[in-house]
Design a protein around this motif. Structure first.
Motif, short mmCIF file in Angstrom:
data_model
loop_
_atom_site.label_atom_id
_atom_site.label_comp_id
_atom_site.label_asym_id
_atom_site.label_seq_id
_atom_site.Cartn_x
_atom_site.Cartn_y
_atom_site.Cartn_z
N ASN A 136 0.85 -1.35 -0.09
CA ASN A 136 0.05 0.18 -0.03
C ASN A 136 0.80 1.06 0.02
N GLY A 137 2.01 1.14 -0.78
CA GLY A 137 3.06 2.44 -1.05
C GLY A 137 3.94 2.53 0.28
N ARG A 138 4.30 1.54 1.21
CA ARG A 138 5.16 1.75 2.32
C ARG A 138 5.82 0.46 2.24
N LYS A 139 7.23 0.78 2.55
CA LYS A 139 8.42 -0.14 2.38
C LYS A 139 7.79 -1.47 3.21
N MET A 140 8.03 -2.63 2.64
CA MET A 140 7.57 -3.88 3.56
C MET A 140 8.72 -4.04 4.36
N ALA A 141 8.41 -4.36 5.80
CA ALA A 141 9.30 -4.32 6.71
C ALA A 141 8.63 -4.82 8.01
N GLY A 171 4.98 -6.95 6.79
CA GLY A 171 5.60 -7.81 6.11
C GLY A 171 4.90 -9.40 5.94
N PHE A 172 4.55 -9.84 4.70
CA PHE A 172 3.94 -11.08 4.61
C PHE A 172 4.82 -12.23 4.66
N THR A 173 4.64 -13.27 5.28
CA THR A 173 5.48 -14.49 4.68
C THR A 173 4.69 -15.41 3.63
N THR A 191 -2.59 -18.53 3.51
CA THR A 191 -3.83 -18.78 4.34
C THR A 191 -4.59 -17.46 4.65
N GLY A 192 -3.94 -16.28 4.20
CA GLY A 192 -4.74 -15.11 4.55
C GLY A 192 -4.71 -14.50 5.76
N ASN A 193 -3.68 -15.31 6.67
CA ASN A 193 -3.46 -15.10 8.00
C ASN A 193 -2.77 -13.78 8.42
N HIS A 194 -3.38 -12.76 8.00
CA HIS A 194 -2.42 -11.43 8.35
C HIS A 194 -3.53 -10.28 8.36
N LYS A 195 -3.03 -9.38 9.05
CA LYS A 195 -4.34 -8.13 9.26
C LYS A 195 -4.43 -7.39 8.10
N LEU A 196 -3.55 -7.43 7.12
CA LEU A 196 -3.70 -6.51 5.97
C LEU A 196 -4.30 -7.33 4.69
N LEU A 197 -4.44 -8.75 4.96
CA LEU A 197 -4.92 -9.50 4.02
C LEU A 197 -6.33 -9.83 4.10
N GLU A 198 -7.39 -9.70 3.13
CA GLU A 198 -8.80 -10.07 3.20
C GLU A 198 -8.88 -11.35 3.14
N ARG A 199 -8.05 -12.23 2.46
CA ARG A 199 -8.14 -13.68 2.43
C ARG A 199 -6.92 -14.15 1.62
N GLY A 200 -6.64 -15.57 1.63
CA GLY A 200 -5.52 -16.19 1.26
C GLY A 200 -5.60 -16.17 -0.27
N TYR A 201 -4.15 -16.27 -1.01
CA TYR A 201 -4.26 -16.41 -2.33
C TYR A 201 -3.15 -17.56 -2.79
N SER A 202 -3.38 -17.95 -3.92
CA SER A 202 -2.82 -19.21 -4.30
C SER A 202 -1.27 -18.80 -4.55
N LEU A 256 7.56 -3.05 -6.44
CA LEU A 256 6.28 -3.60 -6.78
C LEU A 256 5.62 -3.58 -5.33
N ASP A 257 4.16 -3.12 -5.48
CA ASP A 257 3.28 -2.75 -4.40
C ASP A 257 2.21 -3.73 -4.29
N PHE A 258 2.08 -4.25 -3.09
CA PHE A 258 1.27 -5.20 -2.85
C PHE A 258 -0.30 -4.65 -2.26
N SER A 259 -1.41 -5.01 -2.49
CA SER A 259 -2.59 -4.69 -2.01
C SER A 259 -3.51 -5.72 -2.48
N ASN A 260 -4.62 -5.97 -1.70
CA ASN A 260 -5.73 -6.85 -1.71
C ASN A 260 -6.15 -6.68 -3.38
N GLU A 261 -6.49 -5.50 -3.61
CA GLU A 261 -6.94 -5.18 -4.92
C GLU A 261 -5.99 -5.60 -6.00
N ALA A 262 -4.63 -5.47 -5.92
CA ALA A 262 -3.77 -5.87 -6.92
C ALA A 262 -3.75 -7.38 -6.98
#
Length: 497
Positions: free
Chosen positions: A280-285, A291-293, A299-310, A327-333
């Protein structure tokens, strides 16, 4: 052979790729320091060079791909101070350092398989090349570019710079570096704050140590890559890759070490660096809490994730951005990538169906369908510094044609349909490295089972690391899909509800 251009990090120019000994290509990529689980930034870096490897092979080159395992010498300060990262983890968990190494090397390999990242030709470890590292240090000392102090050996940066220059890769100048360098505690034995360790004397608390001409100690972090790259690829080789964060000091020090030991002026012909991830525009750290593993993404087990992705959704998402761009991560992307991947893989399946029926269309040449032009555009995209976003846009032009033919809006000859099918197969599977993912259909049982086995292995690794949150998240996510994990003294297994 289709021309290939690479933007060389060293020259900052777009250069025609001309291997030293065509058709052979030597490529070295800095691998993981195996003291913790793989993070998503690692995945992006290794995915970027997986694409480079795949495309070089696709072009017909015979590639020797070397990617190391750092299992000693990488200190907590990322320079010459602090404790060895692996030794520190071993001390905290009361384990042998090699137990830590094995655990996280296994985790690394599991994650690479999950994202369909091909293994390298050679995967050497730093501890497996201690003798060669000592020999390179002796060569550097013999050439006058290093000195010994109290059982440690340091590279003399200023003396090297007087003859060969230093800082060309990162664009840094000696005087600027000196102005920005703090004189840290424990570094007083250096002649200059810019000097870096080739060999460090081991104090009584240090777990990993080897005998050397300078006493018991361990090699510096930068040295291993100079040694292993040149041992397996030669004193001069074609491509060296890694993350943008390694440009300085790691890769800059590598260049100095290689020249300091072997002479010459350009040990690596093409330097390549992958860029960072943001959320979401901020450095992953870790400090940002964003930071997502890989497990959290699945699994989607992160407060910033709406659900899991394959895994293939994440791979496809990463390929929609050029490796050298942020590269910017977001649920929409991620959700948009998921839909795009579905469209692409559906078209591949439709093209196979069209091919099976192609004999009925043998004489119906379509003047508007030019598969040769599509293939040329694919080659031009990849030939422009491995531009996967442009390649994907061309593949979606091919998808449009598949859908037109499938719907019967136009017709095409058997040769055209076969060529369209082959084009998609070549670039979707061989070049981009995508693969079909598990579904509930009987034909996909083997792939489904393999992915479930891998998830159970990832959960076992999380439990071993006492990462109970991730282990529980994997179990709960599978449970919601009707899949039960059973734990026993012999290990864990799964069964369909």
């Amino acid at each position: 052979m289709q021309p290939l251009y690479i933007r060389n990090s060293l020259t900052r120019e777009r250069e025609l790729f001309e291997p030293l000994n065509a058709p052979h290509v030597g490529m070295y990529v800095c691998g993981p320091t195996v003291y913790s689980n793989v993070h998503l930034g690692n995945v992006r870096t290794f995915l970027s060079f997986d694409i480079v490897y795949r495309y070089l092979v696709f072009l017909g080159y015979k590639v020797r791909y070397v990617r190391n395992i750092t299992d000693v010498g990488h200190l907590t300060g990322d320079s010459d101070e602090g404790e060895d990262k692996i030794g520190k983890k071993a001390r905290l968990e009361n384990l042998e350092p090699m137990e830590i190494v094995q655990r996280y090397t296994n985790d690394f390999h599991d994650v690479m398989r999950l994202f369909n990242i091909l293994p390298p030709s050679i995967e050497p470890s730093a501890t497996g090349h201690i003798i060669e590292q000592i020999e390179m240090i002796q060569a550097i000392v013999g050439n006058g570019f290093a000195y010994e102090t109290n059982g440690s050996v340091y590279f003399d940066v200023r003396k090297f710079a007087e003859q060969h220059g230093y800082g060309e890769l990162s664009g840094r100048k000696i005087d600027e570096l000196l102005n920005n360098t703090r004189d840290l505690d424990g570094q007083s034995e250096k002649r200059d704050p810019l000097d870096f360790a080739l060999w460090k004397q081991a104090d009584a608390s240090h777990l990993m140590r080897w005998p050397s001409p300078w006493g018991e100690g361990f090699p510096g972090w930068h040295l291993e890559c100079s040694v292993m790259s040149t041992k397996y690829l030669g004193e001069t080789f074609d491509i060296h890759g890694g993350g943008m964060d390694l440009k300085f000091p790691h890769h800059e020090c590598e260049i100095a070490q290689n020249i300091g030991a072997n002479g010459g002026s350009r040990p690596v012909r093409y330097w390549m660096h992958g860029n960072m991830l943001t959320v979401n525009g901020r450095k992953m750290a870790k400090s940002e809490g964003n930071g997502f593993t890989p497990e959290e993404l699945l699994t989607g087990n992160h407060k910033l994730l709406e659900r899991g992705y394959s895994a293939m959704t994440v791979r496809f998402f990463m390929l929609q951005c050029h490796y050298a761009s942020t590269l910017d991560f977001s649920n929409e992307a991620l959700q948009a990538a998921e839909k795009g991947l579905d469209r692409l893989m559906s078209a591949v399946a439709k093209a196979a169906s069209l091919t099976a029926k192609a004999e009925a269309h043998a004489a119906n040449l379509n003047p508007n369908l030019n598969v040769d032009e599509l293939r040329q555009r694919c080659a031009e995209a990849m030939g422009d510094d491995f531009n996967t976003p442009v390649l994907i846009s061309v593949l979606f032009d091919a998808v449009k044609w598949v859908n037109i033919l499938q719907d019967g809006r136009q017709d095409a000859s058997a040769d055209q349909i076969q060529a369209l099918h082959t084009l998609l197969q070549d670039y979707v599977f061989d070049v981009l490295g995508l693969r079909e993912e598990a579904t509930q259909s009987a034909g996909d049982d083997g792939l489904r089972d393999g992915l479930l086995d891998l998830l159970v292995d990832l959960r076992t690794g999380a439990k071993t690391n006492k990462d109970w949150a991730t282990a529980d998240a994997i179990r709960n996510a599978l449970g919601e899909l009707g899949i039960t994990i059973k734990d026993s003294k012999d290990g864990s297994s799964w069964e369909l509800g």
